[in-house]
Design a protein around this motif. Structure first.
Motif, PDB file in Angstrom:
ATOM      1  N   LEU A   1      -9.604  16.515 -26.913  1.00  0.00           N
ATOM      2  CA  LEU A   1      -8.445  16.133 -26.107  1.00  0.00           C
ATOM      3  C   LEU A   1      -8.890  15.396 -24.847  1.00  0.00           C
TER       4      LEU A   1
ATOM      5  N   PHE B   1      -8.122  22.323 -22.212  1.00  0.00           N
ATOM      6  CA  PHE B   1      -8.454  20.980 -22.689  1.00  0.00           C
ATOM      7  C   PHE B   1      -9.698  21.046 -23.562  1.00  0.00           C
ATOM      8  N   SER B   2      -9.533  20.796 -24.850  1.00  0.00           N
ATOM      9  CA  SER B   2     -10.672  20.744 -25.761  1.00  0.00           C
ATOM     10  C   SER B   2     -11.452  19.454 -25.530  1.00  0.00           C
TER      11      SER B   2
ATOM     12  N   ASP C   1      -3.140  20.363 -29.207  1.00  0.00           N
ATOM     13  CA  ASP C   1      -3.738  19.308 -28.386  1.00  0.00           C
ATOM     14  C   ASP C   1      -2.799  18.119 -28.271  1.00  0.00           C
TER      15      ASP C   1
END
Length: 303
Positions: free
Chosen positions: A156, A152-153, A118
């Motif tokens: 993040l 994209f977590s 990330d």
């Protein structure tokens, strides 16, 4: 500080027509872009996955976008894909879109190297934003891990929003995972979250999402626009089911060749069948099956 303006509604990741020599047929492309807007799209996403964007060169995309805006298509209704593995390329594409006045850009994470952290993705996106260095820039993160293999977590996304609250204003979730999309909508109310699949269009709107950017908008714009306009009415569930018909057919074959086959049929224009390698056309049997199944579903009568 005022909240940044966020794009909303139905957007099409526009298919790209090619000539027999595999050069881009810009005139046909511009005409198709204008047709999509007339048919009901609120905006367009040139150079998305469905556009065969990563088969297009850097200068091709710059020239195409310039000509599209110069043709009279409002730049404010455009969210071009500007992601690239090389940061200088992503910067050049993004800066060009901003200078043309585009309403936003759709930014992929770096998608070649796998297993990146990330932290690495954050610095990649931040580097593009910092190098463009323009207050007009509006970034929509493009989350498509089934293709990019990185995404994209939630943590993040939160970090990027906090670092660039006036710039990172939304995203397209093409994970195909409703639980992931629901988590984004729940965690970041007011964030411009677009569904990358027509399957989740209605639920996205019900949870405060910005709309949908989906491939089938290239061929069934009107039914999708109707769903977008009537999502709060008793007709919404039926309209949602209707737009799923084409997804069920498309799922049996390669998506981009299938969509080009449908456009070629609808416009009676075989030029749309041309694809850049590695994509190849459907076989005659596959093409016939696609068109016959959609005819039976009467989807073209509503498109």
């Amino acid at each position: 500080m005022a909240q940044p303006e966020i794009l909303h509604g139905l957007f099409a990741p526009v298919l790209t027509p090619f000539r027999a020599d595999l050069s881009v047929d810009v005139d046909r492309w511009i005409a198709f872009c204008k047709k999509l807007l007339l048919d009901g799209c609120h905006g367009l996403c040139p150079f998305g996955t469905t556009s065969e964007a990563n088969s297009l060169g850097l200068q091709e995309r710059i020239d195409m976008l310039t000509q599209l805006v110069e043709s009279g298509v409002p730049a404010g209704q455009l969210m071009p894909g500007t992601g690239a593995c090389a940061i200088p390329d992503a910067v050049a594409l993004t800066r060009h879109a901003v200078q043309l006045g585009c309403g936003g850009v759709l930014l992929l994470p770096p998608f070649y190297y796998k297993g990146v952290s990330d932290d690495g993705i954050f610095h990649s996106i931040a580097e593009v934003i910092e190098r463009v260095s323009d207050a007009r820039l509006r970034v929509y993160l493009y989350h498509i891990p089934p293709v990019a293999q990185v995404g994209f977590s939630l943590s993040l996304i939160e970090r990027l929003i906090k670092a660039y609250p006036q710039t990172v204003v939304g995203m397209k979730d093409s994970s195909g995972d409703w639980n992931n999309q629901k988590a984004i909508l729940t965690a970041f109310p007011g964030f411009g979250t677009f569904s990358g699949s027509e399957r989740f269009f209605l639920e996205n709107l019900r949870l405060g999402g910005a709309g949908s950017i989906n491939a089938v908008a290239n061929v069934i714009t009107a039914p999708l626009r109707q769903l977008c306009d009537q999502w709060q009415t008793p007709e919404a569930e039926r309209l949602q089911e209707e737009v799923l018909v084409i997804a069920k057919v498309r799922g049996d074959y390669a998506a981009i060749p299938t969509l080009k086959q449908i456009v070629a049929y609808l416009q009676q224009d075989p030029a749309w069948l041309t694809l850049r390698p590695p994509f190849v056309q459907l076989t005659d049997d596959q093409a016939e099956a696609v068109i016959n199944r959609l005819k039976q579903a009467q989807i073209f009568a509503k498109a």
